[in-house]
Design an enzyme around this catalytic site. Structure first.
Site, PDB file in Angstrom:
ATOM      1  CD  GLU A   1      -2.952   1.017   2.324  1.00  0.00           C
ATOM      2  OE1 GLU A   1      -2.579   0.461   3.371  1.00  0.00           O
ATOM      3  OE2 GLU A   1      -4.052   1.580   2.219  1.00  0.00           O
TER       4      GLU A   1
ATOM      5  CB  ALA B   1      -2.801   6.460   8.902  1.00  0.00           C
TER       6      ALA B   1
ATOM      7  CG  HIS C   1      -3.798   5.851   0.237  1.00  0.00           C
ATOM      8  ND1 HIS C   1      -3.890   6.537   1.420  1.00  0.00           N
ATOM      9  CD2 HIS C   1      -3.957   4.543   0.561  1.00  0.00           C
ATOM     10  CE1 HIS C   1      -4.093   5.688   2.423  1.00  0.00           C
ATOM     11  NE2 HIS C   1      -4.140   4.466   1.926  1.00  0.00           N
TER      12      HIS C   1
ATOM     13  CG  HIS D   1      -8.741   1.803   1.974  1.00  0.00           C
ATOM     14  ND1 HIS D   1      -8.529   2.987   1.315  1.00  0.00           N
ATOM     15  CD2 HIS D   1      -7.621   1.566   2.700  1.00  0.00           C
ATOM     16  CE1 HIS D   1      -7.335   3.442   1.640  1.00  0.00           C
ATOM     17  NE2 HIS D   1      -6.765   2.606   2.460  1.00  0.00           N
TER      18      HIS D   1
ATOM     19  CG  ASN E   1     -12.419   4.644   3.892  1.00  0.00           C
ATOM     20  OD1 ASN E   1     -12.796   3.482   3.927  1.00  0.00           O
ATOM     21  ND2 ASN E   1     -13.057   5.617   4.499  1.00  0.00           N
TER      22      ASN E   1
ATOM     23  N   GLY F   1     -18.060  -0.569   9.643  1.00  0.00           N
ATOM     24  CA  GLY F   1     -19.157   0.325   9.981  1.00  0.00           C
ATOM     25  C   GLY F   1     -18.688   1.697  10.425  1.00  0.00           C
TER      26      GLY F   1
ATOM     27  CG  ASP G   1      -6.597  -0.476   6.338  1.00  0.00           C
ATOM     28  OD1 ASP G   1      -5.398  -0.808   6.233  1.00  0.00           O
ATOM     29  OD2 ASP G   1      -6.987   0.703   6.218  1.00  0.00           O
TER      30      ASP G   1
ATOM     31  CG  LEU H   1     -11.023   7.015  10.436  1.00  0.00           C
ATOM     32  CD1 LEU H   1     -12.065   6.300   9.588  1.00  0.00           C
ATOM     33  CD2 LEU H   1     -11.219   6.678  11.901  1.00  0.00           C
ATOM     34  CB  ALA H   2      -4.333   5.530  11.863  1.00  0.00           C
TER      35      ALA H   2
HETATM   36 ZN   LIG Z   1      -4.101  -0.064   4.751  1.00  0.00          ZN
END
Ligand SMILES: [Zn+2]
Length: 412
Positions: free
Chosen positions: A143, A154, A209, A230, A233, A263, A287, A322-323
């Site tokens: 990633e 993050a 990303h 993801h 996100n 969620g 994740d 969020l991480a």
């Molecule tokens: Zn990740």
């Protein structure tokens, strides 16, 4: 039905329960395990002469396959020595096996070039370790580091850099076949060339990303990218006049999409919408980071400090970011089901679909000839037991105790 030839030379066992297949749930089904493989699946009376273990109202699902997992039980994938990484990945795989994960793709965060090469070598080493209590390590998901600084999330912005064919080749050499997935921001310079080169080398390229718009994302898929990291996100939002990468991925039948199904990262209603919008193409991922399975406190993601409060992990320095998560695959499936996704569809998103992303043809489905990787679920979808390659790896309540034979069977 009689027990197929070969069953007598090794231990054979029939599990009788609700069997979750890719299309439907066989309410009173059975499944014959013969050594490391599934040799038959059916409904109605189990095969005559077999040892039958009646699991009552429990269900048998294929083992979960997590394409995006950074850690768990206090360890993370990124590391500075090959031995350390291999040990961490194995420990992580042991932890996630207790939550129904039978195979995983160890996922790195962006890091310095040398550290990333070392980490990839460590993942490759972990794949050769036989650990009878761990999920099978299928390979590596990088990633980054070729991500958009404005969508770092993050990830450490210091370690984000431009896509590079030469770095790709170094990573492929270090990985020795272990490199399965790479997340990339397609708007970065040379990204499309790297997508083409990596795809040609057999790596599945994933958009994530990113600041990419709809057309740029579509161009990445045309260049060979086949996955979205993801979805929702760390990318532009879906808007009706600016569809962005979310719509490009959901609308493209060539593309599978990851959903962090906790969620928190995506609202349950949107999880259900996405699964409906991408039939057979939605992939539940965790994740998960090192803090998974542990209590509130400060942890590390790569070199960055992160803080866990309840089920939410964020950068210690930026509480709004969020991480990763502390999600496990059993909870991901339960979250999808609670969001209204039919159980067989939720399970498929955690099994057959992720297996298809990386071409793991013997995994993710309870069919004859497939690996005997499975999870036995309580009616509330919590994990009662995990079996990998026909071997019991997790059975806290000794549900499978009468089946000592399969406990001693060798893993393939
Ligand atoms: Zn990740």
């Amino acid at each position: 039905m009689t027990i197929p030839a070969g069953a007598t030379s090794g231990p054979a066992l029939v599990l009788q329960a609700a069997i979750i297949t890719p299309d439907r749930v066989l309410d009173r089904g059975w499944l014959l395990i013969d050594g490391p493989c599934i040799s038959a699946v059916g409904s109605g009376p189990p095969p005559a002469g077999a040892r039958v273990l009646d699991l009552g109202r429990r269900m048998v699902a294929p083992g979960y396959l997590d394409l995006h997992v950074h850690g768990g039980a206090g360890v993370q994938v990124n590391g500075t020595s090959v031995a350390e990484v291999a040990d961490s990945v194995t420990a992580m795989a042991r932890f996630h096996a207790t939550h129904g994960t039978t195979a995983l793709v160890a996922t790195t965060v962006s890091d310095a070039r040398d550290t990333l090469l070392t980490t990839v070598r460590g993942i490759s080493r972990a794949m050769t370790k036989a650990d009878h209590h761990a999920a099978t390590v299928l390979g590596a998901h990088l990633e980054g580091p070729w991500l958009a600084p404005s969508r770092a999330g993050a990830q450490n912005p210091q370690h984000l850099r431009e896509p590079s064919i030469s770095e790709l080749h170094d990573l492929l050499d270090a990985a020795m076949g272990a490199l399965l997935l790479i997340t990339i921001a397609p708007e970065r310079p040379a990204a499309l060339a790297v997508i083409r080169a990596a795809t040609a080398a057999g790596v599945v390229m994933s958009v994530g990303h990113t600041e990419a718009d709809f057309d740029t994302t579509r161009a990445a898929f045309d260049a060979g990218a086949r996955h979205a990291t993801h979805l929702f996100n760390a990318m532009p939002d879906l808007l009706h006049r600016r569809p962005g990468p979310v719509a490009a991925a959901l609308a493209d039948p060539r593309v599978t999409v990851e959903l962090i199904a906790d969620g928190i990262h995506v609202h349950p209603a949107v999880l259900a919408l996405a699964v409906t919008a991408a039939p057979g193409r939605a992939v539940a991922v965790t994740d998960a980071i090192s803090a998974t399975g542990l209590g509130d406190g400060l942890y590390r993601l790569g070199e960055l400090e992160v803080k866990l409060v309840g089920r939410r992990v964020a950068l210690a320095a930026a509480a709004g970011t969020l991480a990763g998560s502390v999600l496990t695959m059993d909870v991901a499936v339960a979250t999808l089901a609670a969001a209204g996704v039919p159980l067989s569809v939720a399970v498929r998103a955690a099994t057959a679909t992720p297996a298809s992303v990386i071409g793991a043809t013997t995994k993710g489905r309870l069919v004859p000839g497939a690996d005997a990787d499975m999870v036995i679920l309580e009616p509330d979808l919590s994990v009662a037991a995990t079996i990998i390659g026909g071997q019991v790896v997790h059975d806290p309540h000794r549900l499978l105790r009468p089946t000592a034979l399969i406990e001693t069977a060798g893993r393939p």
